[in-house]
Design a protein around this motif. Structure first.
Motif, PDB file in Angstrom:
ATOM      1  N   VAL A   1       0.850  -1.197   0.000  1.00  0.00           N
ATOM      2  CA  VAL A   1       0.000   0.000   0.000  1.00  0.00           C
ATOM      3  C   VAL A   1       0.880   1.238   0.000  1.00  0.00           C
ATOM      4  O   VAL A   1       1.811   1.351   0.801  1.00  0.00           O
ATOM      5  N   GLU A   2       0.604   2.140  -0.915  1.00  0.00           N
ATOM      6  CA  GLU A   2       1.302   3.435  -0.930  1.00  0.00           C
ATOM      7  C   GLU A   2       0.247   4.544  -0.909  1.00  0.00           C
ATOM      8  O   GLU A   2      -0.819   4.403  -1.508  1.00  0.00           O
ATOM      9  N   VAL A   3       0.529   5.607  -0.180  1.00  0.00           N
ATOM     10  CA  VAL A   3      -0.391   6.748  -0.145  1.00  0.00           C
ATOM     11  C   VAL A   3       0.320   7.976  -0.712  1.00  0.00           C
ATOM     12  O   VAL A   3       1.527   8.135  -0.528  1.00  0.00           O
ATOM     13  N   PHE A   4      -0.448   8.808  -1.401  1.00  0.00           N
ATOM     14  CA  PHE A   4       0.125  10.047  -1.919  1.00  0.00           C
ATOM     15  C   PHE A   4      -0.002  11.102  -0.843  1.00  0.00           C
ATOM     16  O   PHE A   4      -1.103  11.455  -0.415  1.00  0.00           O
ATOM     17  N   VAL A   5       1.128  11.573  -0.337  1.00  0.00           N
ATOM     18  CA  VAL A   5       1.137  12.567   0.740  1.00  0.00           C
ATOM     19  C   VAL A   5       1.224  13.947   0.099  1.00  0.00           C
ATOM     20  O   VAL A   5       2.281  14.356  -0.373  1.00  0.00           O
ATOM     21  N   SER A   6       0.078  14.634   0.048  1.00  0.00           N
ATOM     22  CA  SER A   6       0.024  15.876  -0.729  1.00  0.00           C
ATOM     23  C   SER A   6       0.985  16.922  -0.158  1.00  0.00           C
ATOM     24  O   SER A   6       1.623  17.642  -0.916  1.00  0.00           O
ATOM     25  N   GLY A   7       1.159  16.973   1.174  1.00  0.00           N
ATOM     26  CA  GLY A   7       2.060  17.965   1.750  1.00  0.00           C
ATOM     27  C   GLY A   7       3.477  17.800   1.216  1.00  0.00           C
ATOM     28  O   GLY A   7       4.144  18.765   0.867  1.00  0.00           O
ATOM     29  N   ALA A   8       3.907  16.544   1.082  1.00  0.00           N
ATOM     30  CA  ALA A   8       5.263  16.258   0.591  1.00  0.00           C
ATOM     31  C   ALA A   8       5.262  16.100  -0.926  1.00  0.00           C
ATOM     32  O   ALA A   8       6.310  15.989  -1.544  1.00  0.00           O
ATOM     33  N   ASN A   9       4.043  16.046  -1.511  1.00  0.00           N
ATOM     34  CA  ASN A   9       3.894  15.888  -2.958  1.00  0.00           C
ATOM     35  C   ASN A   9       4.611  14.641  -3.481  1.00  0.00           C
ATOM     36  O   ASN A   9       5.250  14.659  -4.528  1.00  0.00           O
ATOM     37  N   GLN A  10       4.538  13.570  -2.715  1.00  0.00           N
ATOM     38  CA  GLN A  10       5.132  12.315  -3.184  1.00  0.00           C
ATOM     39  C   GLN A  10       4.426  11.112  -2.570  1.00  0.00           C
ATOM     40  O   GLN A  10       3.719  11.240  -1.578  1.00  0.00           O
ATOM     41  N   TRP A  11       4.637   9.970  -3.186  1.00  0.00           N
ATOM     42  CA  TRP A  11       4.059   8.723  -2.681  1.00  0.00           C
ATOM     43  C   TRP A  11       4.912   8.223  -1.519  1.00  0.00           C
ATOM     44  O   TRP A  11       6.132   8.347  -1.545  1.00  0.00           O
ATOM     45  N   GLY A  12       4.247   7.685  -0.517  1.00  0.00           N
ATOM     46  CA  GLY A  12       4.952   7.125   0.632  1.00  0.00           C
ATOM     47  C   GLY A  12       4.400   5.751   0.964  1.00  0.00           C
ATOM     48  O   GLY A  12       3.318   5.374   0.509  1.00  0.00           O
ATOM     49  N   THR A  13       5.143   5.015   1.748  1.00  0.00           N
ATOM     50  CA  THR A  13       4.682   3.693   2.167  1.00  0.00           C
ATOM     51  C   THR A  13       4.124   3.775   3.584  1.00  0.00           C
ATOM     52  O   THR A  13       4.286   4.778   4.267  1.00  0.00           O
ATOM     53  N   ILE A  14       3.463   2.704   3.986  1.00  0.00           N
ATOM     54  CA  ILE A  14       2.833   2.670   5.304  1.00  0.00           C
ATOM     55  C   ILE A  14       3.596   1.703   6.193  1.00  0.00           C
ATOM     56  O   ILE A  14       3.847   0.566   5.813  1.00  0.00           O
ATOM     57  N   CYS A  15       3.986   2.159   7.376  1.00  0.00           N
ATOM     58  CA  CYS A  15       4.603   1.265   8.352  1.00  0.00           C
ATOM     59  C   CYS A  15       3.535   0.301   8.872  1.00  0.00           C
ATOM     60  O   CYS A  15       2.368   0.678   8.964  1.00  0.00           O
ATOM     61  N   ASP A  16       3.909  -0.931   9.231  1.00  0.00           N
ATOM     62  CA  ASP A  16       2.842  -1.872   9.626  1.00  0.00           C
ATOM     63  C   ASP A  16       2.474  -1.812  11.112  1.00  0.00           C
ATOM     64  O   ASP A  16       1.723  -2.664  11.595  1.00  0.00           O
ATOM     65  N   ASP A  17       2.941  -0.773  11.818  1.00  0.00           N
ATOM     66  CA  ASP A  17       2.458  -0.558  13.185  1.00  0.00           C
ATOM     67  C   ASP A  17       0.940  -0.346  13.144  1.00  0.00           C
ATOM     68  O   ASP A  17       0.457   0.494  12.391  1.00  0.00           O
ATOM     69  N   TYR A  18       0.189  -1.075  13.945  1.00  0.00           N
ATOM     70  CA  TYR A  18      -1.267  -0.949  14.023  1.00  0.00           C
ATOM     71  C   TYR A  18      -1.965  -1.300  12.710  1.00  0.00           C
ATOM     72  O   TYR A  18      -3.163  -1.034  12.577  1.00  0.00           O
ATOM     73  N   TRP A  19      -1.244  -1.798  11.748  1.00  0.00           N
ATOM     74  CA  TRP A  19      -1.844  -2.136  10.460  1.00  0.00           C
ATOM     75  C   TRP A  19      -2.599  -3.457  10.618  1.00  0.00           C
ATOM     76  O   TRP A  19      -2.011  -4.462  11.015  1.00  0.00           O
ATOM     77  N   ASP A  20      -3.928  -3.449  10.376  1.00  0.00           N
ATOM     78  CA  ASP A  20      -4.710  -4.666  10.561  1.00  0.00           C
ATOM     79  C   ASP A  20      -5.763  -4.806   9.476  1.00  0.00           C
ATOM     80  O   ASP A  20      -5.872  -3.964   8.584  1.00  0.00           O
ATOM     81  N   ASP A  21      -6.557  -5.869   9.578  1.00  0.00           N
ATOM     82  CA  ASP A  21      -7.544  -6.145   8.530  1.00  0.00           C
ATOM     83  C   ASP A  21      -8.559  -5.017   8.384  1.00  0.00           C
ATOM     84  O   ASP A  21      -9.046  -4.752   7.280  1.00  0.00           O
TER      85      ASP A  21
END
Ligand SMILES: [Ca+2]
Length: 86
Positions: free
Chosen positions: A26-46
């Motif tokens: 999963v990648e999210v586009f972080v508009s403030g940084a104007n770039q795509w970023g990845t998600i750390c899996d801390d608290y990442w669940d179904d």
């Protein structure tokens, strides 16, 4: 709508480097940084994966941890992401 710890901004989501169009990192586009970023899996669940997958037009999703599709190339990492439908 994606909620981060301190901001609430519409953003874009995509899946990368998976074996098919409904699996991947999963990648999210972080508009403030104007770039795509990845998600750390801390608290990442179904529950979070379900929100991402429904946002991408799928019925639901399963959270995978430990970066099975690679860490991504972005230095931008979003940690402690909690997703909810609002
Ligand atoms: Ca979570």
């Amino acid at each position: 709508m994606i909620k981060t710890p301190n901001t609430s901004v519409p953003t874009q989501i995509r899946l990368r480097d998976g074996p098919n169009d409904h699996t991947g990192r999963v990648e999210v586009f972080v508009s403030g940084a104007n770039q795509w970023g990845t998600i750390c899996d801390d608290y990442w669940d179904d529950a979070d994966a379900g929100v991402v997958c429904r946002q991408l037009g799928f019925y639901g999703g399963t959270a995978l941890k430990k970066a099975p599709y690679g860490p991504g190339r972005s230095s931008l990492l979003t940690s402690g992401l909690q997703l909810a439908f609002v």
